[in-house]
Design an enzyme around this catalytic site. Structure first.
Site, PDB file in Angstrom:
ATOM      1  N   GLY A 255      43.405  37.936  36.523  1.00 29.93           N
ATOM      2  CA  GLY A 255      42.040  37.861  37.032  1.00 29.93           C
ATOM      3  C   GLY A 255      41.552  36.430  36.983  1.00 29.93           C
ATOM      4  O   GLY A 255      42.158  35.578  36.319  1.00 29.93           O
TER       5      GLY A 255
ATOM      6  N   CYS B 280      49.043  37.445  32.715  1.00 32.04           N
ATOM      7  CA  CYS B 280      48.104  36.338  32.933  1.00 32.04           C
ATOM      8  C   CYS B 280      46.798  36.615  32.185  1.00 32.04           C
ATOM      9  O   CYS B 280      46.786  36.647  30.968  1.00 32.04           O
ATOM     10  CB  CYS B 280      47.889  36.114  34.429  1.00 32.04           C
ATOM     11  N   TYR B 281      45.672  36.859  32.887  1.00 31.37           N
ATOM     12  CA  TYR B 281      44.418  37.140  32.183  1.00 31.37           C
ATOM     13  C   TYR B 281      44.575  38.348  31.271  1.00 31.37           C
ATOM     14  O   TYR B 281      44.006  38.387  30.173  1.00 31.37           O
ATOM     15  CB  TYR B 281      43.288  37.387  33.180  1.00 31.37           C
TER      16      TYR B 281
ATOM     17  N   HIS C 214      53.695  35.516  36.441  1.00 29.20           N
ATOM     18  CA  HIS C 214      53.510  36.697  37.288  1.00 29.20           C
ATOM     19  C   HIS C 214      54.870  37.295  37.660  1.00 29.20           C
ATOM     20  O   HIS C 214      55.490  36.868  38.635  1.00 29.20           O
ATOM     21  CB  HIS C 214      52.730  36.327  38.551  1.00 29.20           C
TER      22      HIS C 214
ATOM     23  N   GLU D 171      55.404  40.036  39.043  1.00 23.53           N
ATOM     24  CA  GLU D 171      55.314  40.892  40.228  1.00 23.53           C
ATOM     25  C   GLU D 171      55.637  40.170  41.525  1.00 23.53           C
ATOM     26  O   GLU D 171      55.959  40.817  42.528  1.00 23.53           O
ATOM     27  CB  GLU D 171      53.913  41.526  40.322  1.00 23.53           C
TER      28      GLU D 171
ATOM     29  N   ASP E 123      50.432  56.084  59.839  1.00 18.09           N
ATOM     30  CA  ASP E 123      49.658  56.851  58.867  1.00 18.09           C
ATOM     31  C   ASP E 123      49.158  58.165  59.454  1.00 18.09           C
ATOM     32  O   ASP E 123      49.313  59.232  58.850  1.00 18.09           O
ATOM     33  CB  ASP E 123      48.484  56.024  58.344  1.00 18.09           C
TER      34      ASP E 123
ATOM     35  N   LYS F 284      52.272  51.800  52.180  1.00 15.75           N
ATOM     36  CA  LYS F 284      52.782  51.981  53.544  1.00 15.75           C
ATOM     37  C   LYS F 284      54.259  52.365  53.556  1.00 15.75           C
ATOM     38  O   LYS F 284      54.671  53.273  54.292  1.00 15.75           O
ATOM     39  CB  LYS F 284      52.567  50.698  54.359  1.00 15.75           C
TER      40      LYS F 284
END
Length: 515
Positions: A57, A84-85, A171, A173, A229, A371
């Site tokens: 964040g 991180c945060y 990070h 990710e 979708d 998705k």
């Protein structure tokens, strides 16, 4: 959804990468949910997750008003990973000292493995990580053990000695971090004890049962666009409620080549759905006459769609439910000012506002899927691969790819050019590797020579981008011979075009669409 699945909660502190964190967990075949950072510990206990991940964040934990989660989560016996945060907040609450770092790190950084435990198992001694921070944990005290360091951050990964808390300043990710997926798997499998047996196919059967319980004997209306979708949603609903579903396809004249015929062939003839096909090209084009401003075009198309859909839906006896193809990124993007998901979902679909106006109850069975997971659900439901793997298409259709005024003639030119782009991308075997590839008709005419005659005709731009989630995108380095074929075919086969250009802009600073 996933009522009996192992669940990991992601507490959202407003990270720009929170979707990627959720994706990495799902890729490890573990179900996860993103929740507000201030969710009470008692609610977390009730949800009984296998693990908790605290996102990054933009705030600093030592500043007044910084977002603070319920510290009671550390007393639940549930394993927690802070990123991180999230790491800084956890360390701050548990006795560490967090302050501004001596040097801000942003981008790729070389990391060194200081100690091996469950989180860092099988990581090499040196690897690259992606940093984005101005604060760091500067004093471990007696409570923390260092696991990873970088040049500017001696405590780039730590664990608490007594509580099940781990933290990483980098990070894991993002794809730029080496061994990021392995780190997530270590946390999920080794630390949380997840079995990794969740799969999208399980979702289909669960969703069918939920839809049946919600709808009962009622009737359902769906605005079918032909996109991924709404197509997956249509087949899922039909599997659940059969003839109690009516799909409405509004042909506004702004679709791709042969879109209407494809929708009819797939859903009406192949799947046997109740399809209400509405010819509305004339009314849409009349409203768009003389309009060049992109936002005004979007508003006109949206308003006209709602009015048309409202009229048709109101004619269906006993329709009490409105199905929408809301997917998980739509939910995640609906964030409150403090960084957590808000209670109200943004309208990402053309039928926004209709439930209240018509007294409908919403049915949104795809709202927990990304998705790529929607595509896999579509394959499990038996949708044709060419439908499941269709590239994203803007809500206002070709109205925002005809730059300037939208007319039937200009739409016909663009449709012809766009179909060539799709055909050649497919022939090259690149269609499913490219996020989007399409043509744009520019409000520009250029001088050319055809058959010894001077021409002054339209310019078509070709756009092809690669992306994971459309939040960022890079232009695709298409082979030169493919670009040459695209240019040659469009100029020779599309009447009124004498020049083709290739868009090499990334997002940011550009957007994927031109309008």
């Amino acid at each position: 959804m996933a009522e009996n699945a192992e669940t990991v909660l992601v507490l959202d502190f407003g990270a720009q990468y929170n979707q990627l964190i959720a994706r990495r967990i799902r890729e490890a075949n573990v179900y996860c949910r993103i929740v507000p950072y201030d969710i009470p510990a008692a609610e977390v206990k009730r949800m009984n997750p296998r693990g908790i991940i605290l996102t990054g964040g933009p705030a600093s934990v030592y500043e007044e008003g910084a977002p603070m989660a319920d510290p009671g989560i550390f007393d639940l016996g549930i394993s927690v990973l802070g990123i991180c945060y999230g790491m800084q907040w956890g360390a701050f609450v548990l006795g560490g000292d967090v302050s501004a770092a001596s040097g801000r790190e942003y981008g790729r950084t070389r990391a060194h493995l200081e100690a091996t435990d469950e989180l860092t198992a099988n990581l090499p001694e040196m690897f690259e990580v992606w940093m984005s921070h101005g604060d760091s944990l500067v004093d471990l005290g007696e409570q923390f053990v260092p696991l990873v360091s970088t040049e500017w951050c001696p405590h780039a990964a730590v664990r608490h000695r007594d509580k099940p808390f781990w933290g990483v300043q980098f990070h894991p990710e993002v794809t730029h971090t080496e061994y990021g997926r392995e780190l997530f798997q270590n946390f999920l499998y080794r630390i949380c004890g997840c079995s990794g047996d969740w799969k999208v196919e399980d979702f289909v059967e669960e969703a069918i049962e939920k839809i049946r319980r919600q709808v009962g004997e009622g009737r359902v209306v769906l605005g079918l666009s032909g996109g991924v979708d709404s197509s997956v949603l249509a087949v899922l609903l039909h599997r659940a409620v059969g003839d109690k579903l009516t799909c409405i396809f509004v042909d506004h004249g702004l679709c791709r080549q042969n879109e209407g015929a494809l929708v009819r062939e797939t859903f009406e003839r192949h799947f046997g759905l109740n399809l209400l096909y509405v010819e509305a090209e004339g009314q849409f084009l009349k409203r768009l006459e003389g309009v060049s401003d992109p936002e005004e075009k979007r508003k006109i198309v949206g308003d006209e769609f709602i009015e048309t859909f409202k009229r048709e839906a109101g004619s269906i006896p006993g329709a009490h439910f409105l199905a929408q193809g809301t997917i998980y990124p739509d939910v995640i993007e609906s964030v409150s000012a403090k960084g957590g998901p808000s209670a109200v979902i943004k309208s990402h679909h053309n039928v926004g506002g209709l439930p209240e106006e018509l007294g409908f109850e919403l049915v949104e069975p795809l709202r927990d899927l990304f998705k790529d997971e929607v595509r896999r659900a579509g394959e499990a439901l038996g949708l044709p691969r060419e439908m499941v793997w269709r590239q994203p298409f803007p809500g206002p259709g070709l109205a925002v790819r005809v730059i300037g005024e939208v007319t039937r003639d200009r739409l016909d030119v663009l449709r012809a050019a766009d179909s060539i782009v799709e055909e050649e991308i497919r022939k090259a075997g690149l269609y499913e590797d490219v996020w989007q590839a399409f043509a744009v008709l520019l409000p520009v005419e250029s001088v050319g020579v055809m058959g010894d005659l001077r021409t002054y005709e339209n310019v078509v731009a070709v756009r092809a981008v690669e992306s994971e989630d459309a939040m960022t995108a890079d232009w695709v380095r298409l082979p030169y011979d493919l670009l040459a074929r695209l240019s040659s075919r469009i100029i020779n086969e599309v009447s009124g075009v004498n020049r083709v250009v290739y868009d090499i802009s990334s997002k940011p600073p550009a957007t994927i669409e031109w309008e």
